[in-house]
Every structure is written in structure tokens, then in C-alpha cells.
Design a protein around this motif. Structure first.
Motif, mmCIF file in Angstrom:
data_model
loop_
_atom_site.group_PDB
_atom_site.id
_atom_site.type_symbol
_atom_site.label_atom_id
_atom_site.label_comp_id
_atom_site.label_asym_id
_atom_site.label_seq_id
_atom_site.Cartn_x
_atom_site.Cartn_y
_atom_site.Cartn_z
ATOM 1 N N ALA A 43 2.934 10.512 9.417
ATOM 2 C CA ALA A 43 1.602 11.116 9.515
ATOM 3 C C ALA A 43 0.884 10.928 8.188
ATOM 4 O O ALA A 43 1.452 11.200 7.126
ATOM 5 C CB ALA A 43 1.699 12.598 9.843
ATOM 6 N N PRO A 44 -0.364 10.464 8.224
ATOM 7 C CA PRO A 44 -1.142 10.360 6.987
ATOM 8 C C PRO A 44 -1.519 11.745 6.477
ATOM 9 O O PRO A 44 -1.860 12.642 7.255
ATOM 10 C CB PRO A 44 -2.374 9.561 7.410
ATOM 11 C CG PRO A 44 -2.503 9.773 8.870
ATOM 12 C CD PRO A 44 -1.120 9.994 9.393
ATOM 13 N N ALA A 45 -1.421 11.934 5.173
ATOM 14 C CA ALA A 45 -1.728 13.227 4.571
ATOM 15 C C ALA A 45 -2.554 13.017 3.309
ATOM 16 O O ALA A 45 -2.515 11.944 2.694
ATOM 17 C CB ALA A 45 -0.438 13.976 4.252
ATOM 18 N N GLU A 46 -3.318 14.066 2.945
ATOM 19 C CA GLU A 46 -4.131 14.019 1.729
ATOM 20 C C GLU A 46 -3.754 15.195 0.839
ATOM 21 O O GLU A 46 -3.658 16.334 1.290
ATOM 22 C CB GLU A 46 -5.620 14.078 2.052
ATOM 23 C CG GLU A 46 -6.510 14.017 0.806
ATOM 24 C CD GLU A 46 -7.987 14.163 1.117
ATOM 25 O OE1 GLU A 46 -8.793 14.244 0.172
ATOM 26 O OE2 GLU A 46 -8.342 14.237 2.324
ATOM 27 N N LEU A 47 -3.541 14.901 -0.436
ATOM 28 C CA LEU A 47 -3.189 15.913 -1.407
ATOM 29 C C LEU A 47 -3.873 15.566 -2.726
ATOM 30 O O LEU A 47 -3.702 14.448 -3.252
ATOM 31 C CB LEU A 47 -1.662 15.960 -1.589
ATOM 32 C CG LEU A 47 -1.074 17.133 -2.359
ATOM 33 C CD1 LEU A 47 -1.367 18.449 -1.650
ATOM 34 C CD2 LEU A 47 0.436 16.945 -2.521
ATOM 35 N N GLY A 51 -1.253 9.646 1.288
ATOM 36 C CA GLY A 51 0.068 9.069 1.462
ATOM 37 C C GLY A 51 0.559 9.371 2.868
ATOM 38 O O GLY A 51 -0.219 9.748 3.755
ATOM 39 N N PHE A 52 1.855 9.227 3.101
ATOM 40 C CA PHE A 52 2.434 9.458 4.432
ATOM 41 C C PHE A 52 3.696 10.305 4.307
ATOM 42 O O PHE A 52 4.484 10.136 3.365
ATOM 43 C CB PHE A 52 2.785 8.126 5.103
ATOM 44 C CG PHE A 52 1.600 7.297 5.493
ATOM 45 C CD1 PHE A 52 1.105 7.334 6.789
ATOM 46 C CD2 PHE A 52 0.959 6.484 4.564
ATOM 47 C CE1 PHE A 52 0.019 6.577 7.159
ATOM 48 C CE2 PHE A 52 -0.138 5.715 4.921
ATOM 49 C CZ PHE A 52 -0.614 5.761 6.226
ATOM 50 N N ILE A 53 3.865 11.204 5.285
ATOM 51 C CA ILE A 53 5.069 12.031 5.339
ATOM 52 C C ILE A 53 5.744 11.824 6.689
ATOM 53 O O ILE A 53 5.119 11.392 7.650
ATOM 54 C CB ILE A 53 4.746 13.529 5.144
ATOM 55 C CG1 ILE A 53 3.814 14.030 6.255
ATOM 56 C CG2 ILE A 53 4.136 13.767 3.770
ATOM 57 C CD1 ILE A 53 3.556 15.533 6.214
ATOM 58 N N ASP A 54 7.069 12.145 6.735
ATOM 59 C CA ASP A 54 7.776 12.071 8.011
ATOM 60 C C ASP A 54 7.802 13.445 8.677
ATOM 61 O O ASP A 54 7.210 14.409 8.171
ATOM 62 C CB ASP A 54 9.178 11.486 7.838
ATOM 63 C CG ASP A 54 10.110 12.383 7.014
ATOM 64 O OD1 ASP A 54 9.798 13.581 6.830
ATOM 65 O OD2 ASP A 54 11.151 11.885 6.554
ATOM 66 N N ILE A 97 5.656 7.633 1.780
ATOM 67 C CA ILE A 97 4.766 6.745 1.024
ATOM 68 C C ILE A 97 3.978 7.617 0.059
ATOM 69 O O ILE A 97 3.296 8.557 0.481
ATOM 70 C CB ILE A 97 3.843 5.963 1.966
ATOM 71 C CG1 ILE A 97 4.689 5.045 2.866
ATOM 72 C CG2 ILE A 97 2.814 5.156 1.186
ATOM 73 C CD1 ILE A 97 3.904 4.329 3.943
ATOM 74 N N PRO A 98 4.068 7.352 -1.246
ATOM 75 C CA PRO A 98 3.492 8.252 -2.254
ATOM 76 C C PRO A 98 1.981 8.431 -2.102
ATOM 77 O O PRO A 98 1.278 7.594 -1.529
ATOM 78 C CB PRO A 98 3.829 7.552 -3.575
ATOM 79 C CG PRO A 98 4.945 6.626 -3.257
ATOM 80 C CD PRO A 98 4.755 6.197 -1.841
ATOM 81 N N ILE A 119 0.056 -2.074 4.002
ATOM 82 C CA ILE A 119 1.433 -1.736 3.672
ATOM 83 C C ILE A 119 2.213 -1.529 4.959
ATOM 84 O O ILE A 119 1.628 -1.275 6.018
ATOM 85 C CB ILE A 119 1.521 -0.471 2.805
ATOM 86 C CG1 ILE A 119 0.906 0.732 3.528
ATOM 87 C CG2 ILE A 119 0.852 -0.691 1.448
ATOM 88 C CD1 ILE A 119 1.093 2.059 2.813
ATOM 89 N N ASP A 120 3.567 -1.621 4.848
ATOM 90 C CA ASP A 120 4.390 -1.314 6.017
ATOM 91 C C ASP A 120 4.893 0.125 5.932
ATOM 92 O O ASP A 120 4.501 0.888 5.039
ATOM 93 C CB ASP A 120 5.545 -2.313 6.169
ATOM 94 C CG ASP A 120 6.562 -2.226 5.041
ATOM 95 O OD1 ASP A 120 6.560 -1.224 4.282
ATOM 96 O OD2 ASP A 120 7.386 -3.149 4.914
ATOM 97 N N LYS A 121 5.767 0.527 6.856
ATOM 98 C CA LYS A 121 6.183 1.923 6.965
ATOM 99 C C LYS A 121 7.103 2.361 5.823
ATOM 100 O O LYS A 121 7.386 3.552 5.675
ATOM 101 C CB LYS A 121 6.865 2.161 8.314
ATOM 102 C CG LYS A 121 5.884 2.133 9.483
ATOM 103 C CD LYS A 121 6.552 2.513 10.790
ATOM 104 C CE LYS A 121 7.466 1.410 11.284
ATOM 105 N NZ LYS A 121 8.049 1.736 12.615
ATOM 106 N N THR A 122 7.561 1.424 5.020
ATOM 107 C CA THR A 122 8.354 1.798 3.848
ATOM 108 C C THR A 122 7.487 1.913 2.605
ATOM 109 O O THR A 122 7.983 2.302 1.542
ATOM 110 C CB THR A 122 9.452 0.743 3.595
ATOM 111 O OG1 THR A 122 8.845 -0.494 3.184
ATOM 112 C CG2 THR A 122 10.292 0.520 4.845
ATOM 113 N N GLY A 123 6.206 1.553 2.737
ATOM 114 C CA GLY A 123 5.313 1.568 1.586
ATOM 115 C C GLY A 123 5.201 0.222 0.896
ATOM 116 O O GLY A 123 4.439 0.078 -0.076
#
Length: 577
Positions: free
Chosen positions: A90-94, A99-102, A109-110, A136-140
Motif C-alpha cells: 500500500a502506498p503511504a505518505e509520511l 513509500g510503501f508498506i506491507d 520501500i523507504p 521501481i519494482d515491489k522490492t524498491g
């Protein structure tokens, strides 16, 4: 801190129920199949539907996280923005970085990118860094370098595009460049309701050096650049083209299957909903081709109207035209669905009924051409201003009544006019009887007595109340029939919540909403700045007496004994000159 999941018994209990989102007071909640509150309102500003893993995207106190139906926090509420999962991330904003979290809340992804994105067909996500784009791919891992002006992807094609120095190129999903940076434009077309495509509807239209051409999925030029003056995107492996003012159709091999002979060919469309069929114009006469380019209607019609109608739970495209002086309709296969026997035939507008005219009388038919309301009325109209309606206004021999869509009379035909009140179009109606107006409800209860010369309906920037006129005098009556301002004034002006300007015997004054006089009715002119334009509450009233202006507050207290003509002209010259 992330909570533990519910135990197995709790989980099985939750899974045996079904849930529905509810909203109110700008908040969201959930109820179960029995209507019992599971997650109450006034706690979460937003709740997404439950996803396939039982997780609910939620917003609380300006931050986003994930919960389950028992309100256990699965991903903590610390993100400025957070979206749905795709491909497990899921894309997230901080702190203004993305970045992306599981699903366990782990950062995969940082947070180092400048945009939100998702992983689509290629398994790649668009990212921006230092105002440059890449994938980018799913590993970043960076697959397409983050060095381009623009990039594009979609949910249908296993490829992506990037722009360099104003030119586009195609890339594979593993980052290999497939073409040179040579295209000024690359055209996507609608693939379904959720995504676009370059090649799945036919050849891809591209532009190079100001000229249009078509390429295939191997990036071979199939239709040379500049061969046609107009080249439309493909729909169902066919495309409209034009040369020297004449139109034709080409197939996915670039071959003309409809020669360049028409004055115009176009796809009918309702907003962004494009029909696959082709409307043709030859010397001012219209015809129709099906989605394969085969003739449905020869070019002999003055007008062809396209629309959608409802049959059961399905929407169908159809076409209305006039044959031998009568209107009817066909479907996209050329089958007659509404017989050609009507002098007028209104559009169905996605509904399962429409108004028609037959033997010089109006009636209502359904989408199967069955008569709902007999053809015996001088006019029939929908009861409201929007696209949809559920009551019909029937006029016969000078009298007007109201019927539902089953033809059942709801209000008898004893009125000269019936008009729905804009604020309750299915239950409140302005009626005219014996040349007087009033308001009744659907059960014929009188809300405002039928004794007025005029009653207002919707008034731009107007009050909630109805303006009424009786014996040439004006007043205000509430929607529930309470007299707010009695009809005793020659004119009334309402544009704010504090004062009402009134006129009597050619002189002006002001009253409050209790009908109490604030400024006596003795002035040659009264002016104030309209709150809607000034963006502030009414506070100053400008009054003219014996040719001179002075000001008061909204309670009638004098503020300035004398106001210059220059100031009046600056503030109100647009009204007075």
C-alpha cells in the motif's frame, strides 16, 4: 503499537456476518446484516470497505491506518496519507514523502519519493524524485531510471512509457527500452471502466513531427505518418480516418474497409461513454454502421439520436430515428425495439420508460414498448428538473394531475398547473386553481392556502422561504406555511439573514425577520454591500433622505451623519448608474 489479531472463535463469528458501511455527520461506521452498530459513527472520518484480507482503511484525527471489523489497530494511525493494497503493498505518505508498506505495517520501500503510485500490470510503480520520473519494482529496485520528464503506465498493457526531451519511448516491464525517443504523442484509449490501453483495442495512434500514424504491438509502423489528415484512436480494432475532407474506416492492418467517401464519420458518445457503432454523414443525410463497419442504416435520415435504456437490470444502447413520418428505435444489432408508430419519442435517458406521442395525444411506454399511461393527454412532463423522475405531470382538457410510473393517479386532474417544489420534488407541489396559487403535498394536504397571485419556487441566492404576492402586495411564507413577512409591501429584497429591505408607496425601509421595523419606510433609497460578494456579515446600511446619504448599523443606530457622494459611487455606482 499493533494489536494482536482476534482469536479463532472471534474471527469465525465475524466472518459469519455481513457488514455495510454507513455515514453521517461527515463520519463513517459499519452495521451488520441486522442493522446492529458494529463500528459507531463520529469516531472515524473515513472508513473504506473491508478488503479481501479483512482489513479496513481508516482515518482518525487526521491520520490514516488500518483496522479490522472489531476495531483492532492493524496498522497504526501515523500516516498523513495511506491507500489500498495492490500486489501486497500500500502506498503511504509520511512527512511529505511517499513509500510503501506491507500488510503487517512493515516499510518495504523507504519514504523517499514525491508522489503516490500503485503497482499495475507490469508490477512496476511510477515514482518521482527530484522532479524526475521512473519506475521501481515491489522490492524498491529501480527498473526504469528516475531521470525522465514524464512516465505513463496502465492496468492493461505489459509495458510502460517515458518522455525525454519532449519525446516518448516505450519500455518493457524489465526496463528495456523498446523504441527510440521519437514520438511527440502516444494515445491511450479506454479499455474498460477502470483502465486504458495502447494496443488491446487495435493499433496505437502515435504522432511524430506533427503527423499521425499507427504502430502495432511490435512497434512496427503499419499506417505511415501523414497518410491521413485525421486519424482517430482505434475502437474494437477499427479506426476512423480522413483525407481531403472525406472519411473512411481502417482495420487493424491499416486497410480501408470503408472507403473515404463520407462527409463525416464519428462514434456516438454520451459524455465519456463512447459507442462502438459509427454515425455517418453523406450530403447531410445520416446513416449508421455497426461495430464491425457493416451497414445498420443507409444514409437517408435527417437525424439519428443515440441513448441508453434500461431493460430489467441491464442497460442497452439504442438509436431513435424517423421512418415514414413516425419515430421508433433499433438496438445495436439493427433490431426494432420500439415500433415506428409515434409522432414524438423522448429519450429514455437510461430509464425503463419514456414519454411518447401517438394519434396527437401523449402517453408513457416502457422499454419493451408496452403502454404504461394511455395516450389520452395533451401533455406529459417529468415532475423535476434532473435527469431522473418518478412522478409525471399529466395535462388533459386544461386540467393537470400527477401520476406515478405505474399510471396510478396520485393527485387528481383538478388544477390549472402543478410544479414540484425544488426542495422536495416528490412530496411538495405548487398548484394553481381558479387562477390562484398555493402549495399542497402528495396527499393533497394544503401547506400554503391556494389564495396567492404568485408563489416563488427556486430563487438564486434567495431565502428558504417562498416569496408570495397577494393583491399586488409581497411577503414571505415558510416552507411549512407559516407567514414570516405578511404580504403588505410593494417590494421586498432578501439577501442576508439580518435585514429585509421593503418598499411602500415609493419609499424604502428595513425590517428584521420578526417583521419589526428597523429603519422606517421613509427613505428615497437604501443600499448595503451584499454579504455574498463582500464575504462579511451585513453591518452598515446606507440611507438616502432629502438627497443626502447617512449610515446606520443593522439595529438602526446612526453611525455617520453624512456620507459623501464619492463613497456612494465607489461602492454602489454599478447599481445606481
Amino acid at each position: 503499537m499493533i494489536s494482536c489479531k482476534p482469536n479463532k472463535a472471534e474471527l469465525n463469528s465475524a466472518e459469519s456476518q455481513t457488514y455495510k458501511r454507513i455515514s453521517g455527520n461527515k463520519t463513517w461506521g459499519f452495521v451488520n446484516q441486522n442493522g446492529d452498530t458494529i463500528i459507531p459513527l463520529n469516531k472515524y472520518k473515513f472508513l473504506n470497505p473491508i478488503d479481501e484480507e479483512g482489513m479496513i482503511l481508516a482515518e482518525n484525527n487526521g491520520k490514516r491506518g488500518y483496522i479490522n471489523i472489531t476495531q483492532d489497530t492493524l496498522i497504526p494511525f501515523k500516516y498523513d496519507d495511506l491507500s489500498v493494497f495492490s500486489n501486497g503493498l500500500a502506498p503511504a505518505e509520511l512527512n511529505r514523502k511517499h513509500g510503501f508498506i506491507d500488510r503487517k505495517g512493515k516499510v518495504v520501500i523507504p519514504f523517499e519519493y514525491e508522489n503516490e503510485s500503485h503497482f499495475y500490470k507490469c508490477g512496476l510503480a511510477r515514482v518521482r524524485k527530484n522532479n524526475k520520473y521512473g519506475f521501481i519494482d515491489k522490492t524498491g529496485k529501480v527498473i526504469v531510471p528516475i531521470e525522465f520528464e514524464k512516465v505513463r503506465d496502465n492496468k492493461a498493457d505489459e509495458l510502460v512509457c517515458a518522455m525525454k526531451n519532449g519525446k516518448w519511448a516505450f519500455f518493457s516491464c524489465d526496463g528495456k527500452r523498446l523504441t527510440d525517443f521519437e514520438y511527440d504523442k502516444i494515445t491511450e484509449v479506454s479499455y474498460n471502466d477502470r483502465t486504458n490501453t495502447y494496443f488491446k483495442k487495435g493499433l496505437c495512434r502515435v504522432e511524430k513531427n506533427g503527423q499521425l500514424g499507427y504502430i502495432n504491438s511490435n512497434f512496427e509502423t503499419i499506417v505511415p505518418f501523414g497518410k491521413f489528415d485525421i486519424a482517430e484512436p482505434y475502437q474494437n480494432n477499427l479506426a476512423i480516418v480522413s483525407k481531403n475532407g472525406k472519411y473512411g474506416i481502417i482495420d487493424s492492418l491499416g486497410t480501408l474497409i470503408i472507403p473515404l467517401k463520407y462527409d463525416l464519420i464519428e462514434h456516438p458518445a454520451i459524455y465519456s461513454n463512447i459507442f462502438a457503432e459509427f454515425l455517418t454523414n453523406d450530403s447531410g443525410k445520416y446513416g449508421l454502421l455497426d461495430s464491425n463497419g457493416d451497414i445498420l442504416l443507409e444514409n437517408k435520415y435527417k437525424e439519428i439520436i443515440w441513448d441508453r435504456l434500461k431493460r430489467g437490470e441491464n442497460q442497452q444502447k439504442y438509436f431513435i430515428y424517423k421512418e415514414n413520418g413516425k419515430f421508433g428505435a433499433i438496438n445495436t444489432k439493427g433490431e426494432i425495439i420500439i415500433p415506428f408508430e409515434y409522432e414524438q419519442l423522448s429519450n429514455f435517458k437510461y430509464r425503463d420508460f419514456t414519454i411518447a406521442k401517438k394519434n396527437d395525444k401523449f402517453g408513457v411506454i416502457n422499454s419493451f414498448a408496452e403502454t404504461i399511461i394511455p395516450f389520452e393527454y395533451n401533455s406529459i412532463n417529468c415532475n423535476e428538473r434532473k435527469q431522473w423522475c418518478n412522478l409525471l405531470i399529466l395535462e388533459k382538457d386544461g386540467n393537470v394531475g400527477l401520476a406515478d410510473l405505474k399510471g396510478q393517479l396520485k393527485i387528481p386532474s383538478i388544477y390549472q398547473e402543478i410544479s414540484p417544489c425544488f426542495y422536495d420534488e416528490t412530496n411538495r407541489f405548487i398548484v394553481k386553481k381558479n387562477n390562484f396559487f398555493g402549495i399542497i403535498d402528495i396527499d393533497e394536504n394544503i401547506i400554503i392556502p391556494i389564495e396567492y397571485n404568485e408563489i416563488s419556487n427556486w430563487v438564486e441566492y434567495g431565502p428558504d422561504e417562498h416569496f408570495v404576492t397577494k393583491n399586488k402586495k409581497k411577503g414571505l411564507i415558510s416552507r411549512e406555511g407559516k407567514i414570516v413577512i405578511p404580504p403588505i409591501y410593494d417590494e421586498i429584497l432578501v439577501d442576508n439573514s439580518k435585514l429585509i429591505k421593503v418598499k411602500k408607496n415609493s419609499l424604502f425601509g428595513t425590517i428584521n425577520w420578526k417583521n419589526e421595523i428597523v429603519n422606517p419606510i421613509e427613505y428615497e433609497q437604501i443600499l448595503w454591500e451584499w454579504p455574498y460578494l463582500s464575504y462579511k456579515e451585513l453591518d452598515t446600511i446606507y440611507l438616502k433622505k432629502n438627497g443626502k446619504y447617512f449610515t446606520t448599523d443593522t439595529k438602526g443606530k446612526v453611525l455617520e451623519q453624512k456620507v459623501s457622494a464619492k463613497l456612494i459611487d465607489e461602492k454602489f455606482g454599478y447599481l445606481l448608474n
